[in-house]
Design a protein around this motif. Structure first.
Motif, short mmCIF file in Angstrom:
data_model
loop_
_atom_site.label_atom_id
_atom_site.label_comp_id
_atom_site.label_asym_id
_atom_site.label_seq_id
_atom_site.Cartn_x
_atom_site.Cartn_y
_atom_site.Cartn_z
N ALA A 89 0.82 -1.14 0.03
CA ALA A 89 0.06 -0.01 0.22
C ALA A 89 0.80 1.27 -0.03
O ALA A 89 0.54 2.32 -0.72
CB ALA A 89 -0.89 0.01 1.11
N THR A 90 2.11 1.14 0.55
CA THR A 90 2.89 2.34 0.87
C THR A 90 4.27 1.80 0.54
O THR A 90 4.60 0.57 0.87
CB THR A 90 2.76 3.29 2.05
N HIS A 91 5.01 2.63 -0.12
CA HIS A 91 6.44 2.26 -0.46
C HIS A 91 7.39 3.37 0.26
O HIS A 91 6.93 4.63 0.26
CB HIS A 91 6.79 2.06 -1.85
N ASP A 92 8.62 3.15 0.38
CA ASP A 92 9.52 4.09 0.73
C ASP A 92 10.56 4.13 -0.40
O ASP A 92 10.75 3.27 -1.28
CB ASP A 92 10.31 3.78 2.11
N LEU A 93 11.48 5.12 -0.37
CA LEU A 93 12.89 4.86 -1.21
C LEU A 93 13.88 5.40 -0.19
O LEU A 93 13.89 6.69 0.21
CB LEU A 93 12.60 5.97 -2.24
N ALA A 133 16.55 1.37 -2.32
CA ALA A 133 15.79 0.37 -1.74
C ALA A 133 14.52 0.90 -0.93
O ALA A 133 14.07 2.27 -0.67
CB ALA A 133 16.44 -0.36 -0.74
N CYS A 134 13.41 -0.15 -0.87
CA CYS A 134 12.40 0.14 0.36
C CYS A 134 12.46 -0.53 1.20
O CYS A 134 12.32 -2.09 1.19
CB CYS A 134 11.12 -0.16 -0.70
N ASN A 135 12.49 -0.28 2.51
CA ASN A 135 12.69 -0.98 3.46
C ASN A 135 11.28 -1.18 4.63
O ASN A 135 11.45 -1.37 5.57
CB ASN A 135 13.51 -0.36 4.51
N VAL A 136 10.23 -0.89 3.77
CA VAL A 136 8.90 -1.12 4.67
C VAL A 136 8.64 -2.68 4.87
O VAL A 136 8.95 -3.61 4.00
CB VAL A 136 7.80 -0.64 3.58
N VAL A 137 8.42 -2.70 6.20
CA VAL A 137 8.00 -4.06 6.63
C VAL A 137 6.64 -4.07 7.26
O VAL A 137 6.25 -3.03 7.91
CB VAL A 137 9.01 -4.63 7.72
N GLY A 146 8.34 -7.97 3.97
CA GLY A 146 9.47 -7.07 4.13
C GLY A 146 9.71 -6.75 2.81
O GLY A 146 9.99 -7.69 1.85
N HIS A 147 9.68 -5.41 2.19
CA HIS A 147 9.57 -5.25 0.99
C HIS A 147 11.12 -5.57 0.21
O HIS A 147 10.90 -5.88 -0.87
CB HIS A 147 9.11 -3.75 0.55
N TYR A 148 12.05 -5.09 1.15
CA TYR A 148 13.65 -5.30 0.58
C TYR A 148 13.68 -6.93 0.32
O TYR A 148 14.08 -7.15 -0.61
CB TYR A 148 14.12 -5.02 1.85
N GLY A 151 12.35 -8.13 -2.99
CA GLY A 151 12.96 -7.66 -4.16
C GLY A 151 13.19 -6.16 -4.48
O GLY A 151 13.62 -5.63 -5.35
N MET A 152 12.69 -5.32 -3.60
CA MET A 152 12.69 -3.72 -3.61
C MET A 152 14.16 -3.12 -3.27
O MET A 152 14.38 -2.56 -2.31
CB MET A 152 11.59 -3.12 -2.75
N HIS A 153 15.00 -3.58 -4.11
CA HIS A 153 16.40 -2.92 -3.93
C HIS A 153 17.28 -3.13 -5.40
O HIS A 153 17.00 -4.09 -5.97
CB HIS A 153 17.24 -3.52 -2.74
CU LIG Z 1 7.81 -1.02 -0.75
#
Ligand SMILES: [Cu+2]
Length: 160
Positions: A89-93, A133-137, A146-148, A151-153
Motif C-alpha cells: 500500500a505504501t513504499h519508501d525510497l 531500496a524500500c525498507n517497509v515491513v 518485508g519489501h526489501y 526484491g525492492m532494492h
Molecule cells: Cu515497498
C-alpha cells in the motif's frame, strides 16, 4: 447451518485495520513537510532521476550518475496491480551508500508513498556504490512482508 453473513465483513475489517497499522508504522508522517516542496508536481523536476516503486522492484530510470547534487523523483506508480492481501500500500525510497566494509548506511529517504504519490529527494552524493531500496515491513493478515526481501532494492553507481 450457515456461517453468519457478517463473517466476511469481519475479515475485511481486520485486513483494513492491519493495513492502517502498517501505514502508520512505516512513517505516514510526511504531511506538512516543506523541505521537498515538490510533492504536488506532475512532472519530474528538471534533471531528476525518476525512480518507480512497484511490487516488488525499485526501478530507477538510469543506473548511474556523476557525483554532486542528485535529485531522485520517487513515484509509487499507478501503472501496476496489487494482488489481494499482498501488501504494498505504501513504499519508501531509501538511498543507502555501501561502505568499504560492505555495510549500507542511509543517506536520505522519502517514506510512506501511497499509490499515485510522488516526491522528490535531493542529495549530495559522493562517488561510490549505492543501493536504492524500500525498507517497509508491513503486516498483512498474519504475515510480515518485508519489501526489501521481496526484491525492492537495486544497485546505483555514482561516478567521480
Ligand atoms: Cu515497498
Amino acid at each position: 447451518m450457515h456461517l453468519p453473513p457478517l463473517r466476511a465483513g469481519g475479515v475485511a475489517t481486520l485486513a483494513f485495520v492491519a493495513l492502517a497499522l502498517a501505514a502508520s508504522a512505516c512513517g505516514g508522517d510526511n504531511p506538512g513537510k516543506t523541505d521537498g516542496g515538490m510533492a504536488s508536481m506532475q512532472d519530474a523536476p528538471e534533471g531528476a532521476i525518476r525512480v518507480d516503486l512497484v511490487n516488488w522492484a525499485v526501478k530507477p530510470a538510469q543506473a548511474s550518475i556523476k557525483a554532486g547534487e542528485v535529485t531522485f523523483w520517487a513515484v509509487h506508480t499507478m501503472e501496476h496491480m496489487h494482488g489481494e492481501n499482498e501488501g504494498g500500500a505504501t513504499h519508501d525510497l531509501q538511498v543507502m551508500k555501501r561502505g568499504s566494509d560492505g555495510a549500507l548506511s542511509l543517506v536520505g529517504q522519502v517514506q510512506g508513498l501511497r499509490m499515485g504519490d510522488e516526491e522528490s529527494l535531493t542529495l549530495t552524493l559522493e562517488p561510490g556504490e549505492y543501493e536504492l531500496a524500500c525498507n517497509v515491513v508491513e503486516k498483512v493478515g498474519d504475515q510480515a512482508i518485508g519489501h526489501y526481501a521481496k526484491g525492492m532494492h537495486t544497485t546505483f553507481t555514482v561516478t567521480a
